[in-house]
Design a protein around this motif. Structure first.
Motif, short mmCIF file in Angstrom:
data_model
loop_
_atom_site.label_atom_id
_atom_site.label_comp_id
_atom_site.label_asym_id
_atom_site.label_seq_id
_atom_site.Cartn_x
_atom_site.Cartn_y
_atom_site.Cartn_z
N TYR A 81 0.84 -1.20 0.00
CA TYR A 81 0.00 0.00 0.00
C TYR A 81 0.87 1.25 0.00
O TYR A 81 0.65 2.19 -0.77
N ALA A 82 1.90 1.26 0.86
CA ALA A 82 2.80 2.41 0.92
C ALA A 82 3.58 2.57 -0.38
O ALA A 82 3.84 3.69 -0.83
N GLN A 83 3.96 1.47 -1.00
CA GLN A 83 4.68 1.52 -2.27
C GLN A 83 3.85 2.17 -3.36
O GLN A 83 4.34 3.03 -4.11
N VAL A 84 2.59 1.77 -3.46
CA VAL A 84 1.70 2.36 -4.47
C VAL A 84 1.53 3.86 -4.22
O VAL A 84 1.54 4.67 -5.15
N PHE A 85 1.37 4.23 -2.94
CA PHE A 85 1.19 5.65 -2.63
C PHE A 85 2.40 6.49 -3.02
O PHE A 85 2.27 7.53 -3.66
N VAL A 86 3.61 6.05 -2.62
CA VAL A 86 4.81 6.83 -2.92
C VAL A 86 5.01 6.96 -4.43
O VAL A 86 5.38 8.03 -4.93
N GLN A 106 -4.16 11.02 -3.49
CA GLN A 106 -5.08 11.60 -2.52
C GLN A 106 -6.09 10.58 -1.99
O GLN A 106 -6.53 10.68 -0.85
N SER A 107 -6.42 9.58 -2.80
CA SER A 107 -7.34 8.55 -2.31
C SER A 107 -6.67 7.65 -1.28
O SER A 107 -7.33 7.13 -0.37
N LEU A 114 0.18 17.26 -1.85
CA LEU A 114 0.92 16.80 -3.02
C LEU A 114 2.19 17.64 -3.19
O LEU A 114 2.24 18.80 -2.78
N PRO A 115 3.23 17.07 -3.79
CA PRO A 115 4.44 17.85 -4.06
C PRO A 115 4.18 18.90 -5.14
O PRO A 115 3.14 18.86 -5.82
N ASP A 116 5.10 19.82 -5.31
CA ASP A 116 4.94 20.87 -6.32
C ASP A 116 6.25 21.00 -7.10
O ASP A 116 7.01 21.96 -6.94
N PRO A 117 6.55 20.03 -7.97
CA PRO A 117 7.82 20.05 -8.71
C PRO A 117 7.82 21.12 -9.81
O PRO A 117 6.77 21.54 -10.30
N ALA A 165 -8.82 -2.33 12.41
CA ALA A 165 -8.84 -3.50 13.28
C ALA A 165 -8.91 -4.81 12.52
O ALA A 165 -8.40 -5.84 12.96
N SER A 166 -9.52 -4.78 11.34
CA SER A 166 -9.63 -6.00 10.55
C SER A 166 -8.36 -6.35 9.80
O SER A 166 -8.19 -7.46 9.33
N GLY A 167 -7.46 -5.37 9.64
CA GLY A 167 -6.25 -5.61 8.89
C GLY A 167 -6.45 -5.62 7.39
O GLY A 167 -5.55 -5.98 6.64
N ALA A 168 -7.64 -5.21 6.94
CA ALA A 168 -7.95 -5.24 5.52
C ALA A 168 -7.93 -3.86 4.87
O ALA A 168 -8.00 -3.75 3.65
N SER A 169 -7.83 -2.81 5.67
CA SER A 169 -7.85 -1.44 5.15
C SER A 169 -6.69 -0.66 5.73
O SER A 169 -6.33 -0.83 6.90
N PHE A 170 -6.10 0.20 4.89
CA PHE A 170 -4.95 1.00 5.31
C PHE A 170 -5.17 2.46 4.90
O PHE A 170 -5.92 2.75 3.97
#
Length: 311
Positions: A81-86, A106-107, A114-117, A165-170
């Motif tokens: 999940y973190a990989q997709v976000f970055v 953002q989702s 967001l960055p501003d390159p 708590a379910s471990g299914a959502s981040f």
């Protein structure tokens, strides 16, 4: 039964058995009455439970230890999940918040800016990979992500992620932070300390095996120990293979002659493979066994068990 003849054991057994069964029934009735009386004094809910359950039912006390399912859920790793976000965050920009990458970022992290390159800057990564996950607390994670760029630069970011708590959502709960990359781990002494002669029987057997395994030159099965099955790579990825170095754990591998049948040795083999694209240095760990004056491959250490014999 004739008069004067004593009653046999079989003749008197039925009354005794009937008496035992009657006594068991009386005990069950007493237990039922006791359970019902206790339930009445405890309230209507307990009364309903007592009526619906039998006196022989025993309820296990709740355990303080989490179940296996709960542990598996709590240990859910949000690295992907973190990989997709970055990846989406580095490809997005505040000036184009409606782009696909910006909407994706953002989702995944609604509260992260967001960055501003600069428009002319080429900052989009060629690849993004999660390299480390650390659980900070209950549902709280820190994921380290590496971003590789076409010019050879490598940047690392740590991302805070919360799991439900379910471990299914981040959810990513904060902006990525630039950090130093992981330090190199200390490497212990190699167990392969025995040098194997390049012109010995073992090195020659290994060379023939890899010729069949990597180039398709011959049948792989002829080089395997009985009971070992290993499929060659298909289609063959290389056109030529040459053994560069062989080292072993056991001294028997360094001997000039093949030892007694059943002798097993573990070896590390460095090979040079060639194809139309160039030269490729490859490394393999093998287990070989001696049989009938020759060395045979008993296992290929590739991290997974294959075909019921080689690994």
């Amino acid at each position: 039964m004739s008069p004067g003849k004593q009653a046999s054991e079989s003749d008197v057994a039925p009354p005794r058995a009937a008496g035992a069964r009657l006594e068991k029934m009386r005990r069950r009735v007493r237990l039922s009455r006791l359970a019902l009386f206790t339930a009445i004094t405890s309230g209507p809910v307990a009364l309903g439970v007592a009526v619906m359950s039998g006196p022989t039912t025993v309820a296990a006390a709740p355990s303080d230890k989490p179940t296996a399912v709960r542990n598996a859920v709590a240990a859910a790793d949000p690295a992907g999940y973190a990989q997709v976000f970055v990846d989406a965050w580095l490809r997005s920009g505040a000036g184009d918040a409606n782009s696909a990458q910006a909407r994706l970022a953002q989702s995944l992290a609604p509260d992260v800016d967001l960055p501003d390159p600069v428009a002319s800057a080429q900052l989009k990564p060629a690849a993004v990979t999660a390299v480390r996950s650390a659980q900070r607390g209950d549902g709280e994670w820190a994921v380290t992500v590496a971003a590789q760029y076409a010019d050879g630069r490598l940047r690392y970011f740590v991302v805070p992620v919360t799991a439900d708590a379910s471990g299914a959502s981040f959810t990513v709960t904060g902006a990525p932070g630039a950090v130093a990359g992981p330090a190199r781990a200390a490497v212990g002494k190699s167990p392969y300390g025995v040098s194997v002669p390049s012109d010995g029987d073992l090195s020659l057997a290994v060379g023939e095996f890899f010729g069949a395994y990597l180039t398709g030159a011959g049948e792989v099965d002829r080089y395997l120990a009985p009971g070992v099955k290993l499929s060659p790579i298909s289609p063959a990825p290389y056109t030529a293979v040459a053994v560069q170095r062989v080292s072993a754990v056991e001294e028997a591998a360094g001997a000039g002659k093949v030892p007694a049948d059943g002798t097993a040795v573990r070896v590390l083999v460095q090979v040079e493979a060639r194809d139309s694209g160039g030269r490729w240095p490859l490394g393999y760990e093998l287990t070989l066994k001696a049989r009938s004056g020759r060395w045979e491959v008993a296992a290929l250490e590739s991290g997974t068990v294959q075909d019921g014999g080689a690994r």
